[in-house]
Design an enzyme around this catalytic site. Sequence first.
Site, PDB file in Angstrom:
ATOM      1  CE  LYS A   1     -26.792  30.644 -78.444  1.00 15.26           C
ATOM      2  NZ  LYS A   1     -26.007  29.402 -78.209  1.00 15.26           N
TER       3      LYS A   1
ATOM      4  NE  ARG B   1     -29.449  21.080 -75.872  1.00 10.54           N
ATOM      5  CZ  ARG B   1     -28.439  21.943 -75.982  1.00 10.54           C
ATOM      6  NH1 ARG B   1     -28.608  23.064 -76.675  1.00 10.54           N
ATOM      7  NH2 ARG B   1     -27.268  21.704 -75.404  1.00 10.54           N
TER       8      ARG B   1
ATOM      9  CG  ASP C   1     -25.144  29.834 -82.426  1.00 10.50           C
ATOM     10  OD1 ASP C   1     -24.341  30.493 -83.121  1.00 10.50           O
ATOM     11  OD2 ASP C   1     -24.823  29.292 -81.354  1.00 10.50           O
TER      12      ASP C   1
ATOM     13  CG  ASN D   1     -18.054  32.086 -84.797  1.00  7.31           C
ATOM     14  OD1 ASN D   1     -17.120  31.289 -84.700  1.00  7.31           O
ATOM     15  ND2 ASN D   1     -18.127  33.179 -84.061  1.00  7.31           N
TER      16      ASN D   1
ATOM     17  NE  ARG E   1     -15.939  27.233 -79.083  1.00  6.71           N
ATOM     18  CZ  ARG E   1     -17.264  27.358 -78.893  1.00  6.71           C
ATOM     19  NH1 ARG E   1     -17.965  28.135 -79.695  1.00  6.71           N
ATOM     20  NH2 ARG E   1     -17.850  26.704 -77.917  1.00  6.71           N
TER      21      ARG E   1
ATOM     22  CB  SER F   1     -22.156  19.839 -71.309  1.00  2.00           C
ATOM     23  OG  SER F   1     -22.808  20.966 -71.872  1.00  2.00           O
ATOM     24  CD  GLN F   2     -21.378  23.437 -77.121  1.00  2.00           C
ATOM     25  OE1 GLN F   2     -20.438  23.295 -77.908  1.00  2.00           O
ATOM     26  NE2 GLN F   2     -21.898  24.620 -76.841  1.00  2.00           N
TER      27      GLN F   2
ATOM     28  CB  SER G   1     -22.645  23.408 -69.094  1.00  2.00           C
ATOM     29  OG  SER G   1     -21.740  24.487 -69.145  1.00  2.00           O
TER      30      SER G   1
ATOM     31  CG  ASP H   1     -24.102  30.599 -72.672  1.00  2.00           C
ATOM     32  OD1 ASP H   1     -22.868  30.696 -72.760  1.00  2.00           O
ATOM     33  OD2 ASP H   1     -24.766  29.778 -73.328  1.00  2.00           O
TER      34      ASP H   1
ATOM     35  CG  ASN I   1     -17.440  26.133 -68.584  1.00  2.00           C
ATOM     36  OD1 ASN I   1     -17.271  26.929 -67.659  1.00  2.00           O
ATOM     37  ND2 ASN I   1     -18.634  25.727 -68.951  1.00  2.00           N
TER      38      ASN I   1
ATOM     39  CE  LYS J   1     -18.904  28.076 -73.017  1.00  2.00           C
ATOM     40  NZ  LYS J   1     -19.909  27.027 -73.335  1.00  2.00           N
ATOM     41  CD  GLU J   2     -19.193  31.652 -79.183  1.00  2.00           C
ATOM     42  OE1 GLU J   2     -20.282  31.292 -79.611  1.00  2.00           O
ATOM     43  OE2 GLU J   2     -18.863  31.477 -77.994  1.00  2.00           O
TER      44      GLU J   2
ATOM     45  CG  HIS K   1     -22.903  35.550 -78.870  1.00  2.00           C
ATOM     46  ND1 HIS K   1     -23.977  34.907 -78.303  1.00  2.00           N
ATOM     47  CD2 HIS K   1     -21.897  34.626 -78.897  1.00  2.00           C
ATOM     48  CE1 HIS K   1     -23.647  33.658 -78.021  1.00  2.00           C
ATOM     49  NE2 HIS K   1     -22.391  33.475 -78.369  1.00  2.00           N
ATOM     50  NE  ARG K   2     -24.368  33.887 -74.650  1.00  2.00           N
ATOM     51  CZ  ARG K   2     -25.648  33.883 -74.938  1.00  2.00           C
ATOM     52  NH1 ARG K   2     -26.362  34.984 -74.810  1.00  2.00           N
ATOM     53  NH2 ARG K   2     -26.243  32.790 -75.367  1.00  2.00           N
TER      54      ARG K   2
ATOM     55  CE  LYS L   1     -21.531  31.606 -82.131  1.00  2.00           C
ATOM     56  NZ  LYS L   1     -22.325  30.729 -81.267  1.00  2.00           N
TER      57      LYS L   1
END
Length: 430
Positions: free
Chosen positions: A21, A26, A48, A89, A120, A164-165, A191, A308, A331, A335-336, A382-383, A409
């Site tokens: 993903k 990217r 995603d 999402n 978020r 880091s996003q 990350s 993740d 971190n 997340k979601e 999802h995780r 997701k």
Amino acid sequence: MDVIVRRTEKLEGAIEALSSKNYTTRYLLAAALADGTSTVRFPAHSEDSDAMRRCIAELGAELQEDDEKIVITGFGRNPKRTAELNVGNAGAVLRFLLAISALSEDVHFVNTYPDSLGKRPHDDLIEALRQMGAQVDDNGGRLPITVKGPVRGGAITVSGEVSSQYLSALLFLTPLLEEDSEITVTGDLKSKVVVGQTLEVLEQSGITVEANADYSLFRVPGGQAYRAGDYAVQGDYPGSAAILSAAAVLPSDVTVRRLAVHSKQGERAVVDVLRLMEAPLTHEHDIAVVRGTGTLQAVEFDGDAATDAVLAMVAAAVFAEGTSRFYNVENLRYKECDRITDYLNELRKAGADVEETQSEIIVHGRPQGVAGGVRIDSHYDHRVIMALTIVGLRAEQPITITDAHHVAKSYPGFFDDMIALGANVEWVKE
């Protein structure tokens, strides 16, 4: 839709890893930012990556897709003005496009997941964009958000404490500006390995970025152009971490193909962690094989570089001998859902013995298994769904996971793959 996970005696079989993903989103963005036509081969099919497809099309990219590839004609440095953009999402997609939308006159991002992405924070990226001259209307750092350009390069400061996003978003944006940029990252950057993936994609796209050793300072020459290219997406370690961890907690003979041995994905660490837990696991020629015995040992692990995969590893540790500790994972709270407190609350309902601090998950293993017999909340994450499924495989009584369809997701075929390997999983008919 909900799923019921029942005790499973054995997993056996071979599957292909889903496509990454992170790399798919990217590559899609880099292709959209290029003048010319690019090809992305073996793209991920998930909520995603679908959100990125949809949004870059709305911003002016042209996409043609078949079973193996997406051909993209980019909009370069001139995204189309779009009255409203809906990323669903997808947090990373939102943050990347918040930055790219500053090349346009006016983009409004809507909030369609108020109980997940809508909660978020994005303050640190918003502040950086304001430093660059953008006008941003936001809801206390949260959606809905409107971004109005233009922006300029120069000296930019962004926090790395939450995600880091934000940094990756700026790294995609700044090469297209007229001015050179210098990005200073404050705090403890989370990350870092994922930033390395961003830099890898930028380099493949013809973009030059200078970074110091600890990723606290980046120099980005302005006036650059993304080069159209041909990209192949590698197999995904975050999703495969759940499959490998499931195989480790049961008697198993499971093969996962297309997992690059020398991948830059931080979640590749799941291979090393499961080995430390004494799972019989080999990984050669991009093929991982687990011949599980169901017996595992406790482990201590710094989870920052493998964010993740942490929840799946925690699920495996639920059944290990001894006490495991996963540290430097604060971190996960951003997340979601809060992937520490929310996730551990659900594990406790299932019968696991777990504790938390602000930045740690502590697991007191129960090799005998857990009681189960409960209905637990996926928190639309999802995780969390994948990790709770692992726990359900060794619960005495069935576990029902709510809203399990949100696994799409990142890994729409997760339950199909688990069932193919022998997992006792059933969708609840509505």
